[in-house]
Design an enzyme around this catalytic site. Structure first.
Site, mmCIF file in Angstrom:
data_model
loop_
_atom_site.group_PDB
_atom_site.id
_atom_site.type_symbol
_atom_site.label_atom_id
_atom_site.label_comp_id
_atom_site.label_asym_id
_atom_site.label_seq_id
_atom_site.Cartn_x
_atom_site.Cartn_y
_atom_site.Cartn_z
ATOM 1 N N ASP B 69 23.893 42.945 35.655
ATOM 2 C CA ASP B 69 23.525 41.529 35.592
ATOM 3 C C ASP B 69 22.016 41.332 35.650
ATOM 4 O O ASP B 69 21.482 40.377 35.083
ATOM 5 C CB ASP B 69 24.201 40.746 36.723
ATOM 6 C CG ASP B 69 25.626 40.359 36.363
ATOM 7 O OD1 ASP B 69 26.046 40.636 35.219
ATOM 8 O OD2 ASP B 69 26.318 39.777 37.209
ATOM 9 N N GLY B 70 21.329 42.237 36.363
ATOM 10 C CA GLY B 70 19.873 42.126 36.449
ATOM 11 C C GLY B 70 19.231 42.211 35.068
ATOM 12 O O GLY B 70 18.317 41.450 34.738
ATOM 13 N N GLU B 140 18.752 30.806 39.817
ATOM 14 C CA GLU B 140 18.169 29.992 40.883
ATOM 15 C C GLU B 140 16.665 30.117 40.911
ATOM 16 O O GLU B 140 16.099 31.073 40.428
ATOM 17 C CB GLU B 140 18.727 30.402 42.247
ATOM 18 C CG GLU B 140 18.078 31.584 42.916
ATOM 19 C CD GLU B 140 18.671 32.908 42.500
ATOM 20 O OE1 GLU B 140 19.891 33.011 42.376
ATOM 21 O OE2 GLU B 140 17.884 33.854 42.252
ATOM 22 N N ARG B 150 4.598 31.175 60.107
ATOM 23 C CA ARG B 150 4.564 29.711 60.192
ATOM 24 C C ARG B 150 5.788 29.150 59.490
ATOM 25 O O ARG B 150 6.185 29.643 58.440
ATOM 26 C CB ARG B 150 3.301 29.214 59.473
ATOM 27 C CG ARG B 150 3.044 27.765 59.733
ATOM 28 C CD ARG B 150 1.793 27.272 59.028
ATOM 29 N NE ARG B 150 1.901 25.830 58.863
ATOM 30 C CZ ARG B 150 1.197 25.109 58.031
ATOM 31 N NH1 ARG B 150 0.290 25.686 57.256
ATOM 32 N NH2 ARG B 150 1.377 23.799 57.942
ATOM 33 N N SER B 182 22.270 32.126 46.369
ATOM 34 C CA SER B 182 22.638 30.882 47.044
ATOM 35 C C SER B 182 23.880 31.074 47.916
ATOM 36 O O SER B 182 23.967 30.555 49.034
ATOM 37 C CB SER B 182 22.890 29.797 45.985
ATOM 38 O OG SER B 182 23.301 28.591 46.576
#
Lengths: 271, 271, 271, 271
Positions: B69-70, B140, B150, B182
């Protein structure tokens, strides 16, 4: 317990915190205490220590952290020995570690110099690679990929077990840290009295659940270069395929408290 | 549809994929097709294009992605126009995008040259800042803090609403991507026919839920420097307080398929 | 340890399990053991006990549970004392508690009668209201609303803390149970050696996180009538506003094992 | 739009709501409206309808629901046709559906009778088995096992796909309902303008993710007796192995609003 040598630690780059430090130093002088700061913080009539290193070699009875929980975390990490820490919360700061607000500083100092307090211990952990030791964490140690275009495989050994999972990173949190970053990753809240750790995966390919394990050494290895992030404040980069050991740190953190409370953690989360 | 110009894209640094490419090129020549590759991949009797840029200017009828898939994701991103992509899965590769295994390549080519296939469209999204456009994503777009010490505040505007939350990053995924990164962040699975996006937070301080929103422009702004990561493969660094717009990309991705299936996504997840 | 009195417990209503019980009884007779069953299960040459009550008063050295994990759970609950349980898994049953399959029964019995085994202890919990005690749970106790058109408020006291939350129910699980129903509710996996419990909410209005707490008495009260469900098998109805105490049960469950393994739990979950 | 026939619906068993209803009825009479209630609620000068059935046959222009979101949900379910509903929130009630508080009732009625409002539509769903139709749901339909000592297998068909999973129950929620019970089960928040549904599992053995699917008929079948629970308020028991169809209801719910807002849902959740 006699309290005569006190170091002040303030929020970075906050004028409000520096002003508060000057005020607190004055109150401490009146009570005959020796006051220290760590460079670059300079305060009237206080001895300025050069570095964290010098701080650790100085005989101290107490650290007062002026800011929020971030400042307390930093003071605790600098004081890798067992000097107690007292947190003074600036207006607008949240905190379960720093619970006394600056307004109440005078009555707080009265109680401290009258020895009317208790010390609360919190277990800490630290990471090491062979003989290289990273600073101790009160909350959590995050081992995270550096190259965001690859999902590394992590091997995690704990007790007699071993796991291999693909994910972006892995976090090991103490009970104290279970309401912090670990909570944001979906981890459970651990009662603060427990001698356990929680292993929380960061974006695991297969939705691995958080694991609650005994507070025994955990070994973590990634097949990609990683950052080790201590309490979300201090970062170190390491190479792939190194064995990182996470274990209990020899000195617990100690907090000066006026009253023992139950689960501060739940209050923090609004429950 | 006449298929005469075909580009081969292979997994990076895989000898197995290069060998497969040579074999596929030979089969294509027999059928009279013109074969292209993109440098540095070189294949006998194939024209080597200099760059992705040249690739996009070349008239092509099909791309064959050899890997997993990559590799399909990369081919799709390079082909920002609407050239259809066909995925050939190498042994040991998982894939819902690349569904035909290399063993079946001959019968697959027979079907392709007999026009016995269908084209499946998948919506894509892209990020932009003012007139600067980032490459399109099939799965995505992740906007992630660079400084891990931070926790930034993200402002997210969608439809007529606005959210402000502290978190490590924010992901906007298409239905195709909802089973990928996701999902690892705890997001829901979106049916692949829906014209919606899912906004999934990365380690939100307050456990914000994933939001499923209409496929309309979304604006994201962070108060810290960020990485924009497209399909987990392509990374860009941007400054704090910039308005990033995520919107539907003008060309859908197109996949050459031999049969229409239902929810490939669920099969992928083992359900 | 001499093993001469053995009770057979089988999956409910399974002819296959009854046939297996007859076979196992025969093998046990050859070895000179006394075999018992509990009505309605009847097996050749075995003494049929009238009830669970009679079972608990009978001197026994071992229980053999023939079925899957459900059958083991039932055997363990019936044997509220400390009689060890050995699980024989029928074909097609999953199980981490019943780990020897029926095919291996002969060699298993050889090892048992040669005393070549170890006993693994697992902590249990039980619920009580005043002097009324409910049967012990190896996995979990679920306190669940009966009327599904109302969301009750639960008050939960543990250690020195108290929580009030609206939800459909509350589950208290042991480490053994943390991979069962508690996992399905989103709870963490607890290492099986820990002396802790996990409180997992069932559909909490405010997405309360799971809490890992010391193994000390927990008090639960709901403002609506509730079911108490022990190990998902045994159900009791109680009135609203009663104080239910969940505490460690005086007898641990004991399992006969041939080898000590690490985390069986993770294997169960496919990790 | 002329508003002359208005029904008042109040929170069950609330004296405060009944008093409010009398006050509102008086204000409506002054404006020349005909006021109705449904038995057992009785209000001065209002016509008391016998039943929900009679209510649905009565020509009405508006329903005023006095209570919280629960009362609005009930009014909407009773009015299975398209009569608009206006929610008046009693002190102490939360609500995103009932947004005007009782204090503001006079100015609210002024606006209503001046036609200074808009109508907001919200899609609804309903369950049916063959020709048997259950009442419509604004929020969600939950299909839940009745016998808590068994984990049923659910078969779910949607679009062209089919799933089989073991779990305690299955919920189908609308965007309006995605912030309610579905959220408590871990489901995503759906933007209220979307024409999609979310299928959220209740305690799935294998941690199945929530699925967001097109608003097309969904078929659910359980191998155990089940409850069908409509908006958490209305319950029906059905036998095992029956095909339950969940589909869009022919009449949307309509709410009388004074201003269009963005995502009320997020405000409700505190984001």
């Amino acid at each position: 317990m006699t309290i005569s040598n006190i170091v002040l630690v303030t929020r970075y780059g906050s004028l409000e915190a520096e002003n508060a430090a000057n005020k607190v130093a004055q109150l401490l002088h009146k009570r005959g205490a020796n006051v220290y700061t760590v460079s670059p913080l300079a305060v009237m009539n206080a001895k300025q220590l050069e570095s964290e290193h010098e701080l650790r070699r100085t005989h101290l009875d107490l650290a007062i952290a002026i800011g929020g929980d971030g400042t307390v975390l930093r003071a605790v990490r600098w004081l890798s020995n067992a000097v107690p820490v007292f947190g003074l919360r600036l207006a607008g700061s949240r905190g379960i570690l720093a619970e006394t607000s600056l307004d109440e500083v005078e009555s707080a100092l009265d109680r401290i110099f009258a020895n009317a307090f208790c010390l609360e211990k919190r277990m800490r952990i630290y990471a090491s690679i062979d003989s290289l030791e990273f600073p101790p964490a009160l909350n959590e140690i995050l081992i995270s990929r550096i190259n965001v275009t690859r999902t590394p495989t992590f091997t995690i050994k704990f007790a007699k077990d071993q796991l291999r999972q693909r994910m972006d990173g892995i976090m090991i949190a103490t009970p104290t840290g279970s309401t912090g970053h670990s909570f944001s990753l979906g981890g459970p809240v651990l009662h603060e009295n427990l001698n356990v750790l929680v292993i929380t995966p960061l974006s695991p390919v297969n939705r691995m659940p958080p694991l609650v394990v005994p507070n025994e050494p955990i070994e973590v290895r990634s097949n990609a270069d990683s950052s080790i992030i201590v309490d979300g404040q201090s970062t170190f980069e390491i190479k792939f395929e190194q064995d990182i050991t996470i274990a209990r740190y020899k000195h617990d953190a100690r907090f000066l408290r006026f009253e023992t409370k139950g689960l501060r953690q739940l209050a923090k989360l609004g429950f």
